[in-house]
Write a protein that holds these residues in place. Structure first.
Motif: not given
Ligand SMILES: Cc1ncc(COP(=O)(O)O)c(C=O)c1O
Length: 454
Positions: A108-110, A251, A253-254
């Motif tokens: 995941g993103g974290s 980052d 992720i979005m």
């Molecule tokens: C910009 C951004 N970084 C990191 C994350 C964390 O991702 P995850 O919820 O998959 O751990 C998110 C999640 O909303 C995000 O929007």
């Protein structure tokens, strides 16, 4: 069943017991629609949290995951290579800009951001020796990078971090480019993009010898609601990072995986970060996935040093997830979804700007298929709603009644005040569906304006 019974009947710990009692159960997904147990179709206008970019019920991706699961579902990454994970890394490298050629995969993103921070630290340890003092990662207020203790300490989403704050090893932060409510009361372009230049001030205050990286979302996602930086912003921060020997982490992720019309958002400004993090749409939502994509420079330094990156999770480089990633990227390429994101995004942007006549619409912002609307009580003074009015929730519920799901957010002003929402439909959306989304949203905003302003 009443609300309390519904909650007591579950063994699942939900995010909110209050909300859980009244939540719909999702029973089916198809294309841009999710279906509730009542049979009603809802347009997934925010892709959950900007991840279901290829839509729901995609057979190609589901079949690829099934095939991988019935071939090699798992082989521990400390002892085995898998073709699936190497293929996924190659696919990701094929769409990542410049020399960002090396992918680390997690769940995941974290995890992706935790990995990015450790990669940055490892780069300096490998290059300068274990005595290197470069370890801090500067981030920004009004940002979100995850929900592990490390990423929460890094990020500046004020509301989300409060409960766990005493547990953090806090990271330094600068203000972000929230031009609608500039921290210094300045106006672009007269401001000279001061918010970007403040990175240099912060590095000098801390001492460059302690700073390893700067991390930021190219377009601020859930914390402000699709807040786009001035066009000079990323060029300025790249230049500062170069001058102070600091790595730049985007980052994405979005914003990545075509959300803003290019594979990765930083490409709009011709800037190459040292690490890009990706998750969410990376696997289309078909398997939990995250990735840190690293430049040749970092990997070559590790190779010339210890040859090892001291970081791992049991599920990293998981073959089933890798199959989902490969199939998602191939589906996106085959169906030209980045191009569709750009074209449909312009249409959505035009429709949203046309809603600026509604008295509670303070600002419409965004790019590609990532848009945000800030809600205000007074357009002239930009006065936010009193938080007790729950303006974002009112609009969200009005949208749900009209079969449209949006992503609300609050607290972007000071952790308490401020209401906004994200609207970011799947990249497979058609022009006719954009019109449908806009019509439902306009009606929901008009009804909410009447309710909130009376
Ligand atoms: C910009 C951004 N970084 C990191 C994350 C964390 O991702 P995850 O919820 O998959 O751990 C998110 C999640 O909303 C995000 O929007």
């Amino acid at each position: 069943m009443n609300q309390e019974n519904r909650v007591m009947a579950t063994h699942l710990i939900p995010r909110s017991y209050r909300d859980f009692g009244v939540m719909r159960t999702a029973v089916k997904g198809e294309g841009i629609y999710l279906y509730g147990e009542d049979g009603k179709a809802y347009i997934d206008g925010c892709c959950g949290a900007l991840l279901s970019s290829i839509g729901h019920g995609n057979r190609e991706v589901a079949d690829a995951v099934y095939k991988q699961m019935t071939t090699v579902e798992f082989a521990h990454p400390s002892r085995w290579r898998t073709t699936a994970s190497e293929e996924a890394a190659a696919e990701l490298a094929s769409i990542a800009p410049g020399n960002l050629n090396h992918a680390w995969f997690g769940s995941g993103g974290s995890e992706a951001n935790e990995c990015a921070m450790k990669l940055a630290r490892s780069y300096f340890v490998e290059r300068d020796g274990s005595g290197s003092s470069k370890s801090l990662c500067i981030a920004r207020w009004n940002s979100y990078h995850g929900s592990t203790l490390g990423t929460m300490a890094l990020a500046g989403n004020m509301g989300r971090r409060r409960t766990h704050f005493p547990m953090f090893k806090e990271s330094p932060k600068i203000e972000t480019h929230y031009c609608y409510r500039c921290s210094w009361g300045l106006k672009y372009p007269d401001c000279g993009v001061l918010c970007a230049k403040k990175l240099e001030t912060e590095i000098r205050r801390i001492g460059r010898q302690y700073v390893a990286a700067f991390i930021a979302e190219p377009v601020v996602g859930s914390s402000i609601g699709a807040c786009v930086p001035p066009k000079e912003y990323w060029g300025i921060v790249r230049d500062i990072c170069n001058r102070y020997d600091i790595l730049l982490i985007a980052d994405e992720i979005m914003t990545g995986m075509g959300r803003t019309g290019k594979a990765f958002c930083v490409e709009h400004w011709g800037v190459l970060p040292d690490i890009i993090t990706s998750a969410k749409a990376l696997s289309g939502g078909y398997s939990p996935a995250g990735a840190a994509v690293s430049s040749d420079k970092i990997i070559e330094t590790i190779l010339a040093g210890s040859g090892a990156f001291a970081h791992g999770h049991t599920y990293n480089a998981n073959p089933a997830t890798a199959a989902a990633i490969t199939a998602t990227i191939r589906f996106m390429k085959k169906n030209k979804l980045f191009e569709n994101s750009s074209a449909r995004g312009e249409e959505l942007g035009r429709s949203l700007h046309a809603m600026e006549d509604i008295p509670i619409v303070g600002e419409v912002r965004g790019m590609g298929l990532m848009w945000g609307v800030e809600l205000v009580e007074n357009k002239e003074t930009r006065k936010p709603f009193d938080p007790v009015k729950k303006a974002a929730a009112v609009v969200t519920n009005a949208c749900l009644e009209r079969g449209l799901v949006i992503y609300p957010g609050t607290g972007q002003i000071d952790g308490i005040e401020g209401d906004q929402f994200l609207i970011a439909p799947p990249l497979i959306v058609t022009a006719a569906q954009i019109e449908d989304i806009a019509a439902r949203l306009r009606e929901a905003l008009e009804v909410s304006a009447e309710k909130l302003l009376k």
